[in-house]
Design an enzyme around this catalytic site. Structure first.
Site, PDB file in Angstrom:
ATOM      1  N   VAL A  62       0.796  -1.347   0.129  1.00  4.79           N
ATOM      2  CA  VAL A  62      -0.025   0.014   0.060  1.00  4.79           C
ATOM      3  C   VAL A  62       0.858   1.157   0.003  1.00  4.79           C
ATOM      4  O   VAL A  62       0.662   2.067  -0.814  1.00  4.79           O
ATOM      5  CB  VAL A  62      -1.089   0.071   1.268  1.00  4.79           C
ATOM      6  CG1 VAL A  62      -1.557   1.173   1.428  1.00  4.79           C
ATOM      7  CG2 VAL A  62      -1.999  -1.070   1.275  1.00  4.79           C
ATOM      8  N   CYS A 109     -10.884  -2.227   2.191  1.00  2.00           N
ATOM      9  CA  CYS A 109     -10.857  -2.139   0.714  1.00  2.00           C
ATOM     10  C   CYS A 109     -12.081  -2.570   0.284  1.00  2.00           C
ATOM     11  O   CYS A 109     -12.628  -2.054  -0.622  1.00  2.00           O
ATOM     12  CB  CYS A 109      -9.630  -3.068   0.036  1.00  2.00           C
ATOM     13  SG  CYS A 109      -9.276  -4.496   0.945  1.00  2.00           S
ATOM     14  N   HIS A 112     -10.039  -6.729  -6.445  1.00  3.05           N
ATOM     15  CA  HIS A 112     -10.975  -7.392  -5.755  1.00  3.05           C
ATOM     16  C   HIS A 112     -12.344  -7.121  -6.508  1.00  3.05           C
ATOM     17  O   HIS A 112     -12.693  -6.254  -6.988  1.00  3.05           O
ATOM     18  CB  HIS A 112     -11.345  -6.721  -4.341  1.00  3.05           C
ATOM     19  CG  HIS A 112     -10.357  -6.928  -3.405  1.00  3.05           C
ATOM     20  ND1 HIS A 112      -9.190  -7.615  -3.496  1.00  3.05           N
ATOM     21  CD2 HIS A 112     -10.393  -6.393  -2.064  1.00  3.05           C
ATOM     22  CE1 HIS A 112      -8.391  -7.548  -2.465  1.00  3.05           C
ATOM     23  NE2 HIS A 112      -9.047  -6.687  -1.486  1.00  3.05           N
TER      24      HIS A 112
HETATM   25  N1  LIG Z   1      -3.043  -4.570   0.870  1.00  2.68           N
HETATM   26  C1  LIG Z   1      -4.180  -3.753   0.867  1.00  2.68           C
HETATM   27  O1  LIG Z   1      -5.069  -3.932   0.031  1.00  2.68           O
HETATM   28  C2  LIG Z   1      -4.775  -3.161   1.902  1.00  2.68           C
HETATM   29  C3  LIG Z   1      -5.881  -2.297   1.760  1.00  2.68           C
HETATM   30  C4  LIG Z   1      -6.436  -1.507   2.868  1.00  2.68           C
HETATM   31  C5  LIG Z   1      -5.510  -1.579   3.880  1.00  2.68           C
HETATM   32  N2  LIG Z   1      -4.334  -2.307   3.958  1.00  2.68           N
HETATM   33  C6  LIG Z   1      -3.838  -2.264   5.343  1.00  2.68           C
HETATM   34  O2  LIG Z   1      -2.570  -1.568   5.117  1.00  2.68           O
HETATM   35  C7  LIG Z   1      -1.558  -2.121   6.052  1.00  2.68           C
HETATM   36  C8  LIG Z   1      -0.070  -2.506   5.209  1.00  2.68           C
HETATM   37  O3  LIG Z   1      -0.637  -3.571   4.141  1.00  2.68           O
HETATM   38  P1  LIG Z   1       0.042  -3.677   3.183  1.00  2.68           P
HETATM   39  O4  LIG Z   1      -0.462  -4.757   2.388  1.00  2.68           O
HETATM   40  O5  LIG Z   1       1.046  -2.601   2.352  1.00  2.68           O
HETATM   41  O6  LIG Z   1       1.329  -4.553   4.020  1.00  2.68           O
HETATM   42  P2  LIG Z   1       2.771  -4.858   3.504  1.00  2.68           P
HETATM   43  O7  LIG Z   1       2.944  -5.064   1.952  1.00  2.68           O
HETATM   44  O8  LIG Z   1       3.272  -6.292   4.361  1.00  2.68           O
HETATM   45  O9  LIG Z   1       3.655  -3.741   4.064  1.00  2.68           O
HETATM   46  C9  LIG Z   1       3.882  -3.554   5.679  1.00  2.68           C
HETATM   47  C10 LIG Z   1       4.723  -2.251   5.517  1.00  2.68           C
HETATM   48  O10 LIG Z   1       4.420  -2.093   7.013  1.00  2.68           O
HETATM   49  C11 LIG Z   1       5.817  -1.900   7.444  1.00  2.68           C
HETATM   50  N3  LIG Z   1       6.174  -2.411   9.126  1.00  2.68           N
HETATM   51  C12 LIG Z   1       5.921  -3.626   9.123  1.00  2.68           C
HETATM   52  N4  LIG Z   1       6.423  -3.814  10.645  1.00  2.68           N
HETATM   53  C13 LIG Z   1       6.824  -2.410  11.136  1.00  2.68           C
HETATM   54  C14 LIG Z   1       7.339  -1.894  12.166  1.00  2.68           C
HETATM   55  N5  LIG Z   1       7.383  -2.643  13.330  1.00  2.68           N
HETATM   56  N6  LIG Z   1       7.838  -0.564  12.219  1.00  2.68           N
HETATM   57  C15 LIG Z   1       7.435   0.197  11.221  1.00  2.68           C
HETATM   58  N7  LIG Z   1       7.121  -0.273  10.064  1.00  2.68           N
HETATM   59  C16 LIG Z   1       6.825  -1.351   9.977  1.00  2.68           C
HETATM   60  C17 LIG Z   1       6.653  -2.652   6.709  1.00  2.68           C
HETATM   61  O11 LIG Z   1       8.235  -2.030   6.737  1.00  2.68           O
HETATM   62  P3  LIG Z   1       9.260  -3.240   6.301  1.00  2.68           P
HETATM   63  O12 LIG Z   1       9.233  -3.291   4.730  1.00  2.68           O
HETATM   64  O13 LIG Z   1      10.502  -2.618   6.922  1.00  2.68           O
HETATM   65  O14 LIG Z   1       8.733  -4.634   6.837  1.00  2.68           O
HETATM   66  C18 LIG Z   1       5.902  -2.264   5.368  1.00  2.68           C
HETATM   67  O15 LIG Z   1       6.520  -1.094   4.764  1.00  2.68           O
HETATM   68  C19 LIG Z   1      -2.136  -2.993   6.684  1.00  2.68           C
HETATM   69  O16 LIG Z   1      -2.720  -2.416   7.971  1.00  2.68           O
HETATM   70  C20 LIG Z   1      -3.331  -3.771   5.986  1.00  2.68           C
HETATM   71  O17 LIG Z   1      -4.301  -3.872   6.786  1.00  2.68           O
HETATM   72  C21 LIG Z   1      -4.117  -3.075   3.194  1.00  2.68           C
END
Ligand SMILES: NC(=O)c1ccc[n+]([C@@H]2O[C@H](COP(=O)([O-])OP(=O)(O)OC[C@H]3O[C@@H](n4cnc5c(N)ncnc54)[C@H](OP(=O)(O)O)[C@@H]3O)[C@@H](O)[C@H]2O)c1
Length: 339
Positions: free
Chosen positions: A16, A132, A244
């Site tokens: 994201v 989403c 989706h």
């Molecule tokens: N994917 C979707 O369609 C979607 C839609 C709506 C909402 N969301 C929400 O958005 C959020 C992220 O989703 P994503 O899909 O982008 O996940 P992702 O690809 O796994 O990315 C996670 C991000 O969070 C960072 N992070 C993890 N642990 C951390 C910590 N301890 N301190 C600081 N940063 C940390 C990661 O950094 P590193 O790279 O350093 O690990 C990475 O930048 C979630 O809450 C999810 O529910 C996602």
């Protein structure tokens, strides 16, 4: 020259976060400084914003000094811990996780549906981005509700793996490769194999037998629409990378014909009507991926009840389902609220 705004992107290295940076660029958001924050694992990595290198920094409680808006997408735990520190530093947080969505002092906003709710950000300094699947459903249903008053929604989702983040994208890619080469596939992100399979489970199960994702659709719909709409959901993970899809059945107080629904949806903000079955034209994930609009088609009257419609609704979960919605909220914030 109009004012520039300092933006922190929390979770900038994630699925994201990467889209958020792209959206800010594409929509020419008036960014002064940009701060890219992630875990200590990625600190020191280099990202790019508007052609300039930006160093990824580790997220800490002091990360927000001098920022105006923070876009959070680093998981619920980080949002729960760090949004209050950001708000204390005077930064307005727009949070993509589910951490704050049902807090009564935090507005839950889809700009095409309830932009007026943004005003409630003052209580905690936080605005929540809905789930989403809820966002795309409500972008399509709002104009139908305004015309015919929706009483009940029955939704089944077909959700892409990018909704789980970057590790899930890799899991589908690797599993598909292994299986096509006759080798066994390992699963780590999901409880079962996702390649060439459908999983009727998104997130953990609740005591009532529904999953948390299903209950998010129920509860968030009620909060955003502010109406007496009863929703029931079945959420399914499918082996699609981006976008989706949803089969949505609505029952309304006033009858909405297919022609009227098409007319309403053609004029609706954020919606593209793709409904030409004679030419095999309908919304598909492959067409929604990379776009900001919510595609709606396969509109049919539900012949089993007096006032019912069936629709097929598709959007890019990383864009309208997350990043685009958040950046649209930020646009409204700087236009109408922040000075
Ligand atoms: N994917 C979707 O369609 C979607 C839609 C709506 C909402 N969301 C929400 O958005 C959020 C992220 O989703 P994503 O899909 O982008 O996940 P992702 O690809 O796994 O990315 C996670 C991000 O969070 C960072 N992070 C993890 N642990 C951390 C910590 N301890 N301190 C600081 N940063 C940390 C990661 O950094 P590193 O790279 O350093 O690990 C990475 O930048 C979630 O809450 C999810 O529910 C996602």
């Amino acid at each position: 020259m109009s004012r520039l705004w300092n933006i922190a992107v929390v979770g900038a290295t994630g699925a994201v976060g990467a889209q958020m940076i792209e959206c800010l660029e594409e929509r020419n958001f008036p960014v002064g400084k940009i701060k890219c924050l992630a875990s200590n694992r990625s600190a020191g990595e280099v990202l790019e914003f508007n052609g300039k290198a930006v160093l990824v920094e580790e997220l800490t409680h002091d990360s927000f000094e001098g920022m105006d808006i923070a876009l959070f997408s680093a998981g619920g735990e980080r949002s729960r811990e760090f949004c209050p520190s950001a708000a204390k530093a005077g930064v307005v947080c727009i949070d993509n996780s589910s951490a704050w969505r049902m807090d009564e002092d935090v507005p839950l906003v889809v700009p095409e549906v309830n932009p007026q709710a943004i005003a409630g950000y003052r209580k905690k300094g936080i605005i929540a981005n809905p789930n989403c699947s809820t966002i795309q459903m409500l972008v399509a249903l709002k104009p139908l509700h305004d015309f015919g008053t929706i009483k009940r929604i029955v939704v089944s989702t077909y959700q892409a793996v990018s909704g789980t983040g970057k590790k899930a994208l890799d899991e589908l890619r690797v599993q598909a490769g292994e299986l096509l080469n006759g080798r066994p596939a390992k699963n780590e992100v999901y409880p079962h194999r996702i390649a060439f399979n459908c999983l009727p489970q998104i997130d953990a199960f609740c005591d009532n037998g529904y999953t948390k994702e299903e209950m998010k659709m129920v509860n968030e719909t009620a909060k955003i629409m502010g109406a007496d709409i009863r929703t029931t959901a079945t959420c399914v993970r499918v082996p699609v990378f981006f976008g989706h899809s949803e089969s949505v059945n609505v029952e309304t107080v006033k009858k909405i014909t297919v022609q009227k629904a098409r007319e309403l949806l053609s004029a609706a903000p954020g919606v593209e009507l793709v409904d030409n079955p004679q030419e095999n034209e309908y919304p598909m994930a492959i067409d929604a991926a990379g776009a900001d609009l919510t595609l709606v088609g396969r509109i049919r009257e539900d012949e089993s009840i007096d006032n019912g419609l069936n629709l097929w609704i598709v959007a890019d979960n990383l864009r309208k389902g997350a990043a685009t919605n958040a950046v649209q909220i930020a646009e409204l914030l700087i236009k109408d609220y922040l000075k």
